[in-house]
Design a protein around this motif. Sequence first.
Motif, PDB file in Angstrom:
ATOM      1  N   MET A  36      40.460  17.030  37.824  1.00  0.00           N
ATOM      2  CA  MET A  36      39.963  18.234  37.152  1.00  0.00           C
ATOM      3  C   MET A  36      38.928  18.929  38.034  1.00  0.00           C
ATOM      4  SD  MET A  36      41.736  18.527  34.537  1.00  0.00           S
ATOM      5  CE  MET A  36      41.062  19.657  33.345  1.00  0.00           C
ATOM      6  N   GLU A  37      39.028  20.243  38.121  1.00  0.00           N
ATOM      7  CA  GLU A  37      38.066  21.029  38.902  1.00  0.00           C
ATOM      8  C   GLU A  37      37.871  22.385  38.227  1.00  0.00           C
ATOM      9  OE1 GLU A  37      39.990  21.421  42.746  1.00  0.00           O
ATOM     10  OE2 GLU A  37      41.258  23.024  41.977  1.00  0.00           O
ATOM     11  N   THR A  38      36.798  23.057  38.625  1.00  0.00           N
ATOM     12  CA  THR A  38      36.532  24.367  38.014  1.00  0.00           C
ATOM     13  C   THR A  38      37.297  25.436  38.780  1.00  0.00           C
ATOM     14  OG1 THR A  38      34.344  23.611  37.455  1.00  0.00           O
ATOM     15  CG2 THR A  38      34.698  25.988  37.344  1.00  0.00           C
ATOM     16  N   ARG A  39      38.069  26.222  38.038  1.00  0.00           N
ATOM     17  CA  ARG A  39      38.702  27.359  38.713  1.00  0.00           C
ATOM     18  C   ARG A  39      38.083  28.646  38.176  1.00  0.00           C
ATOM     19  NH1 ARG A  39      44.360  29.860  36.662  1.00  0.00           N
ATOM     20  NH2 ARG A  39      43.960  29.799  34.447  1.00  0.00           N
ATOM     21  N   VAL A  40      37.821  29.572  39.101  1.00  0.00           N
ATOM     22  CA  VAL A  40      37.361  30.904  38.701  1.00  0.00           C
ATOM     23  C   VAL A  40      38.608  31.758  38.608  1.00  0.00           C
ATOM     24  CG1 VAL A  40      36.097  32.962  39.454  1.00  0.00           C
ATOM     25  CG2 VAL A  40      35.083  30.695  39.731  1.00  0.00           C
ATOM     26  N   VAL A  41      38.790  32.404  37.462  1.00  0.00           N
ATOM     27  CA  VAL A  41      40.000  33.208  37.294  1.00  0.00           C
ATOM     28  C   VAL A  41      39.642  34.558  36.695  1.00  0.00           C
ATOM     29  CG1 VAL A  41      40.540  31.905  35.170  1.00  0.00           C
ATOM     30  CG2 VAL A  41      42.298  33.293  36.203  1.00  0.00           C
ATOM     31  N   MET A  42      40.154  35.609  37.325  1.00  0.00           N
ATOM     32  CA  MET A  42      39.948  36.960  36.799  1.00  0.00           C
ATOM     33  C   MET A  42      41.167  37.285  35.943  1.00  0.00           C
ATOM     34  SD  MET A  42      37.026  37.916  37.953  1.00  0.00           S
ATOM     35  CE  MET A  42      36.868  39.661  37.799  1.00  0.00           C
ATOM     36  N   LYS A  43      40.947  37.290  34.620  1.00  0.00           N
ATOM     37  CA  LYS A  43      42.092  37.458  33.716  1.00  0.00           C
ATOM     38  C   LYS A  43      42.348  38.934  33.416  1.00  0.00           C
ATOM     39  CE  LYS A  43      41.942  32.908  31.715  1.00  0.00           C
ATOM     40  NZ  LYS A  43      41.939  32.080  30.519  1.00  0.00           N
ATOM     41  N   LEU A  75      46.454  46.132  35.222  1.00  0.00           N
ATOM     42  CA  LEU A  75      45.242  46.512  35.946  1.00  0.00           C
ATOM     43  C   LEU A  75      45.033  45.661  37.203  1.00  0.00           C
ATOM     44  CD1 LEU A  75      42.685  47.027  33.004  1.00  0.00           C
ATOM     45  CD2 LEU A  75      44.304  48.651  33.965  1.00  0.00           C
ATOM     46  N   ALA A  76      45.648  44.494  37.244  1.00  0.00           N
ATOM     47  CA  ALA A  76      45.410  43.568  38.362  1.00  0.00           C
ATOM     48  C   ALA A  76      45.714  44.249  39.696  1.00  0.00           C
ATOM     49  CB  ALA A  76      46.294  42.337  38.186  1.00  0.00           C
ATOM     50  N   PRO A  77      44.826  44.071  40.685  1.00  0.00           N
ATOM     51  CA  PRO A  77      45.026  44.763  41.970  1.00  0.00           C
ATOM     52  C   PRO A  77      46.287  44.300  42.692  1.00  0.00           C
ATOM     53  CG  PRO A  77      42.894  43.611  41.930  1.00  0.00           C
ATOM     54  CD  PRO A  77      43.543  43.352  40.613  1.00  0.00           C
ATOM     55  N   ILE A  78      46.548  42.994  42.675  1.00  0.00           N
ATOM     56  CA  ILE A  78      47.759  42.461  43.314  1.00  0.00           C
ATOM     57  C   ILE A  78      48.630  41.903  42.192  1.00  0.00           C
ATOM     58  CG2 ILE A  78      48.655  40.735  44.954  1.00  0.00           C
ATOM     59  CD1 ILE A  78      46.775  42.350  46.530  1.00  0.00           C
ATOM     60  N   LYS A  79      49.909  42.227  42.202  1.00  0.00           N
ATOM     61  CA  LYS A  79      50.766  41.812  41.081  1.00  0.00           C
ATOM     62  C   LYS A  79      51.402  40.444  41.319  1.00  0.00           C
ATOM     63  CE  LYS A  79      50.029  45.844  39.263  1.00  0.00           C
ATOM     64  NZ  LYS A  79      48.824  45.963  38.452  1.00  0.00           N
ATOM     65  N   ALA A  80      51.718  40.150  42.562  1.00  0.00           N
ATOM     66  CA  ALA A  80      52.356  38.851  42.832  1.00  0.00           C
ATOM     67  C   ALA A  80      52.013  38.384  44.241  1.00  0.00           C
ATOM     68  CB  ALA A  80      53.871  38.980  42.681  1.00  0.00           C
ATOM     69  N   ARG A 114      44.322  29.041  43.808  1.00  0.00           N
ATOM     70  CA  ARG A 114      42.930  29.310  43.439  1.00  0.00           C
ATOM     71  C   ARG A 114      42.467  30.652  44.014  1.00  0.00           C
ATOM     72  NH1 ARG A 114      44.061  26.303  40.346  1.00  0.00           N
ATOM     73  NH2 ARG A 114      43.316  24.199  39.924  1.00  0.00           N
ATOM     74  N   ARG A 115      42.892  30.915  45.262  1.00  0.00           N
ATOM     75  CA  ARG A 115      42.482  32.190  45.881  1.00  0.00           C
ATOM     76  C   ARG A 115      43.045  33.372  45.104  1.00  0.00           C
ATOM     77  NH1 ARG A 115      43.077  29.565  51.337  1.00  0.00           N
ATOM     78  NH2 ARG A 115      45.194  30.367  51.540  1.00  0.00           N
ATOM     79  N   GLN A 116      44.267  33.218  44.594  1.00  0.00           N
ATOM     80  CA  GLN A 116      44.869  34.321  43.820  1.00  0.00           C
ATOM     81  C   GLN A 116      44.256  34.411  42.417  1.00  0.00           C
ATOM     82  OE1 GLN A 116      46.774  36.654  45.197  1.00  0.00           O
ATOM     83  NE2 GLN A 116      46.395  35.471  47.054  1.00  0.00           N
ATOM     84  N   ASP A 117      43.939  33.225  41.827  1.00  0.00           N
ATOM     85  CA  ASP A 117      43.288  33.243  40.505  1.00  0.00           C
ATOM     86  C   ASP A 117      41.992  34.046  40.578  1.00  0.00           C
ATOM     87  OD1 ASP A 117      45.247  31.634  39.486  1.00  0.00           O
ATOM     88  OD2 ASP A 117      44.075  29.772  39.591  1.00  0.00           O
ATOM     89  N   GLU A 118      41.271  33.844  41.678  1.00  0.00           N
ATOM     90  CA  GLU A 118      39.949  34.457  41.810  1.00  0.00           C
ATOM     91  C   GLU A 118      40.015  35.983  41.910  1.00  0.00           C
ATOM     92  OE1 GLU A 118      35.988  33.023  44.211  1.00  0.00           O
ATOM     93  OE2 GLU A 118      37.671  33.792  45.362  1.00  0.00           O
ATOM     94  N   ILE A 119      41.169  36.513  42.297  1.00  0.00           N
ATOM     95  CA  ILE A 119      41.284  37.980  42.341  1.00  0.00           C
ATOM     96  C   ILE A 119      42.201  38.494  41.225  1.00  0.00           C
ATOM     97  CG2 ILE A 119      40.719  38.177  44.789  1.00  0.00           C
ATOM     98  CD1 ILE A 119      43.763  38.573  45.293  1.00  0.00           C
ATOM     99  N   GLY A 120      42.663  37.567  40.382  1.00  0.00           N
ATOM    100  CA  GLY A 120      43.383  37.990  39.171  1.00  0.00           C
ATOM    101  C   GLY A 120      44.855  38.289  39.358  1.00  0.00           C
TER     102      GLY A 120
END
Length: 550
Positions: A442-449, A454-459, A500-506
């Motif tokens: 288990m670890e903490t993930r930062v996610v921009m929901k 609106l998300a800048p990158i779609k996939a 994780r890198r993609q979660d962080e930018i949503g």
Amino acid sequence: MSKQNTSTDTQPRQKDGGQVMEKLVSLCKRRGFVYQSSEIYGGLNGAWDYGPLGVELLKNIKDAWWKEMTYRKNIEGIDAAILMHPRVWEASGHVENFTDPMVDCKQCKARYRVDVLLESFSDKALKKLADSFFENLEKTTTPSLRDRLVHDIFDEMEKISTVYPDLQFQPVSDSVEAKLSHLKSPTMRRLREAPYAIKEFLSSPRIFDPIIELGLVQCPQCGNKGTFTPARKFNLMFKTFVGPVEDSSAVVYLRPETAQGIFVNFLNVQAASRQKLPFGIAQIGKAFRNEINTKNFLFRTREFEQMEMQFFVKPGSDDKWFEYWREQRWNWFIKYGMPSDRLQWHQHPPDKLAHYAKNAYDIEYKFPFGWGEIEGIHNRTDFDLSRHQEYSGKNMQYFDEEAKEKYTPFIIETSAGASRSFMAFLVNAYAEEEAPSAEGKMETRVVMKFHPKLAPIKAAIFPLVNRDGMPEIAEKIETELRPHLRVFYDDSGAVGRRYRRQDEIGTPYCITIDSETLQNQTVTVRERDSMVQERVAIDKLLSYLTTKLM
Ligand code: GAP
């Protein structure tokens, strides 16, 4: 145009509010959402630059608004110039009224907006200030000045009590003696002990000016008392000059709101589009305000963008349309992912309405630093068109063919800040969650929901390993998707770190090409919030994603 601080954006900070803001500002810089303007020169206060991801997010917000507002048969769009004839701003009332009262400390040169200065005082300090004002009234001022102040105090009290009935204010007889003795009454004690009311009372110019003159206010920066200049009106419009001569005949202003560009074009647009009332004109564009105090990242800046729509209606139908637009605008924020418990209405009390308004509500968002206005819905009556008719000498009336009558339309305005909505959507999207890593730890993930629209990158597209033909398939998928969607290719590091890198930018979807792809031409598509993975055939990928992103 409401320069009085009527919003509740100054409520106490949430416990971890500062921390969240710090993390967001740092994420914004690190991942390319927002940078400080002119950072290498030490930055320029109140101005921010949008980086590669920020500009996408901002554009998506503006597109969502534009579609929502102008893809209707009764709304047209325009894009008016930022520079306008200077008479526009006389007619609008901005030259006269778009001001904030401000004081300077003669000792340390600190400059404060009066309401912001009072905000920096604790409740105890505010009470102390009111106490010493009342004491000084009796002791030190001349009888005639004292009498005038006593009347002013009670007039102000009466005004405030219409907004705060809990003060239980009772009118006091006209005699100065009766009023003076009433200063020690329970009503006055209630006022001094109610922080919301005392702040409002003290910030009224009729009360604050003599308090300054009596030398009762201490400068928060240098600690000196009695060093403030009298409060002065400071116009918030940026002034510049057209042409080479810098004299008063060449003055123009950077527009402080986009609305006026719509009002002055009302008849042009109506004639060209052959719209009949009720109809609206929408515009997105930059606005500039020389705010004395910029604050809270993008919340109050000197350069920002507005998304405004002015809806022209027949007088008498204005209340109905006002309610209609209130509902529409509230629903727009909900549609793009704002939970209703983080939004609230704030109605401007009658004595705080802008000079043009009959009724005004703000939609406020619960930021980490408190509630703050993100959009205003205003019933501007026929003020704007009447004033432009008066100042320009041009008839701004509308001929109603059905009713065979001429009248000046009323205007219902919806005025949102694009930059402020950007910040609200950022704050709203930010989450820290416990999630399992690729190894199951288990670890903490930062996610921009962000809402997927609106998300800048779609996939994002990941070849699991850089061999076995996976990169070639991944590149082919990228080439096929790129003309339709903003996608990102990433082949570096473990796949868990790429997620994780993609979660962080949503980024809402991550596509992984793995060994199964080589056998059956399917890929995994992982959804950002649920982290659930689905297998999708490569030839169905585009329609799968576009359906999800609709
Ligand atoms: N035409 C009406 C008008 O301009 P306003 O309440 O002064 O009304 C409307 O501004 C919206 O513009 C606000 O709700 C806010 O979102 C945005 N706004 C105003 N001043 C701003 C500033 N200094 N920085 C960022 N956004 C601002």
